[in-house]
Write an enzyme that holds these catalytic residues in place. Structure first.
Site, short mmCIF file in Angstrom:
data_model
loop_
_atom_site.label_atom_id
_atom_site.label_comp_id
_atom_site.label_asym_id
_atom_site.label_seq_id
_atom_site.Cartn_x
_atom_site.Cartn_y
_atom_site.Cartn_z
N LYS A 3 36.66 79.91 -11.65
CA LYS A 3 38.07 80.29 -11.55
C LYS A 3 38.02 79.55 -9.77
CE LYS A 3 40.63 84.20 -9.63
NZ LYS A 3 41.57 84.10 -8.92
N SER A 13 35.64 81.57 -7.87
CA SER A 13 36.64 82.26 -7.11
C SER A 13 36.45 81.12 -5.74
CB SER A 13 37.06 83.58 -6.58
OG SER A 13 38.25 83.09 -6.39
N ASP A 72 28.32 69.93 -2.93
CA ASP A 72 28.59 68.26 -2.73
C ASP A 72 28.10 67.66 -1.57
OD1 ASP A 72 30.25 68.94 -5.06
OD2 ASP A 72 31.75 68.30 -4.56
#
Length: 429
Positions: A342, A317, A328
């Site tokens: 999640k 999460s 990224d």
């Protein structure tokens, strides 16, 4: 004349009397509806909140959501507990375990875990299995009864006090595991290999200590170690203070440890990313209208040195939002094992005076558009090593691997700096 007048008067009297009778009957009906409104209003309020906020309105058409409201309100619902059960039945067709009713005890506990530093229970953070919909252990809290009993991420909860978790569902399984310190609960656990065992756990107050830090030294470099166990409201401020403290100790690199961090407040995870990224995208959220809103970090950072972030299958999460933003943007290498997966965001709403409802309001994507839900994130460097129960200790081989990797990065930087200085000297000559 008198006869016509008397007839008219009689007619008016009858109409007036009829209106009084109808009005009286309506009052009686209103009083009867009001007598049921406290419990049924809870159901209606819950339906309305979900109807306005749930992230996937197409599901409403599939399950005939308005018809479910109508049928639910036709039931005999006279007590608050009957209202809670009716809401659970109403939400079940959505097939989203994270959209759920929170009874007073669970609502208060969830709020306290988001804002406080202690929680009463056995120390398990639970989710739903991808394929079998079984109740799955996302992670165990450090120093908790569950951790001491050897329960690990990936285990399944089969029964709680003899009641099947399939029958209870995710929310009620979690609720039954909580309770007053000193009380016991019998839990049947199955491992990923299929081994089944029973453990008798004594509930107690677990110190969450969401932010922990220390300095690691070797002959060549000084590394900062920062562990975040969950994302509560106080975490961003605590992280800023920890990073400032490490900078004052002149650490050259940072190990961010998100192992077994099952999430918490998404806003806190984003705020921590903001402390480590400068004007970079943190996350994209996709709401019920399909709009993707990119959240961009501020320019100022609290630490801009080289980093390694440790993740495992208990990283979920809000932790995945943070890890995904760092990966990224090439801000940090991810090291460890594939994360839980999640990618849904819940909003917590008050329902009545002391209960609440959690509603899945959005999904999130990493800055490069990767969907985490059900898939997780793959680290840049996989570690095929046994995980330790004492994170950050001298016996923690994961931290040692991260430390060695950071050391190699720092040595490359030193070589680069020396080369630049040499080139400058050559230019001057």
């Amino acid at each position: 004349m008198n006869s016509s007048f008397n007839k008219l008067l009689t007619f008016k009297t009858l109409i007036t009397a009829s209106m009084i009778i109808v009005f009286s009957i309506n009052l009686l009906l209103i009083e009867r509806v009001d007598a049921l409104s406290d419990s049924k209003q809870l159901v209606l309020d819950a339906w309305t909140l979900v109807n306005e906020g749930f992230y996937d309105p197409e599901k409403f058409e599939e399950i005939q959501w308005k018809r479910i409201r109508q049928k639910t309100l036709q039931k005999q619902i006279e007590t608050t507990e009957e209202a809670y059960s009716a809401i659970e039945d109403m939400l079940r067709p959505l097939e989203d375990p994270y959209t759920r009713i929170l009874r007073p005890k669970d609502y208060e506990l969830l709020k306290s875990s988001n804002f406080g530093s202690e929680i009463n229970g056995v120390g398990l953070q639970l989710g739903e299995g991808d394929d079998d919909k079984k109740v799955k252990v996302i992670s165990t809290l450090g120093g908790s009864p569950a951790e001491e009993a050897g329960i690990v991420s990936g285990d399944y909860i089969e029964k709680v006090d003899g009641i099947s978790s399939k029958e209870l569902g995710l929310a009620n399984t979690a609720s039954k595991l909580r309770g007053e310190s000193g009380t016991k609960v019998l839990v049947e656990i199955s491992s990923e290999s299929g081994e089944i065992r029973e453990v008798d756990l004594e509930r107690r107050s677990v110190d969450l200590r969401p932010v922990r830090t220390k300095r690691l030294r070797d002959d060549s470099h000084t590394i900062g170690y920062l562990r975040i166990t969950q994302f509560s409201e106080s975490v961003p401020k605590k992280v800023e203070e920890a990073l400032q403290e490490l900078k004052e100790k002149e650490v050259e690199g940072l190990i961010l440890d998100l192992r077994n961090n099952a999430g918490g407040l998404v806003s806190s995870g984003i705020a921590v990313a903001d402390s480590l990224l400068s004007e970079k995208p943190v996350v994209e959220t996709k709401n019920r209208n399909g709009i993707k809103d990119a959240i961009i970090s501020q320019k100022e950072t609290f630490f801009d040195g080289p980093m390694v972030t440790l993740v495992n299958k208990g990283t979920a999460s809000a932790s995945e939002i943070l890890a995904g933003s760092l990966q990224d943007n090439e801000r940090s290498i991810l090291m460890g094992e594939k994360t839980y997966g999640k990618g849904l965001i819940q909003s917590l709403k008050s329902l009545g005076e002391d209960s609440g409802i959690a509603i899945t309001v959005a999904s999130y994507l990493t800055p490069k558009g990767n969907n985490i839900q059900g898939q997780g994130m793959t680290p840049d460097k996989l570690l095929d090593l046994p995980d330790t129960s004492d994170y950050g200790s001298t016996d923690d081989k994961w931290v040692r691997n991260a430390e060695l990797f950071l050391g190699s990065l720092l040595e490359k930087e030193e070589v680069s700096v020396q080369t630049i200085e040499l080139n400058n000297e050559e230019i001057k000559s």
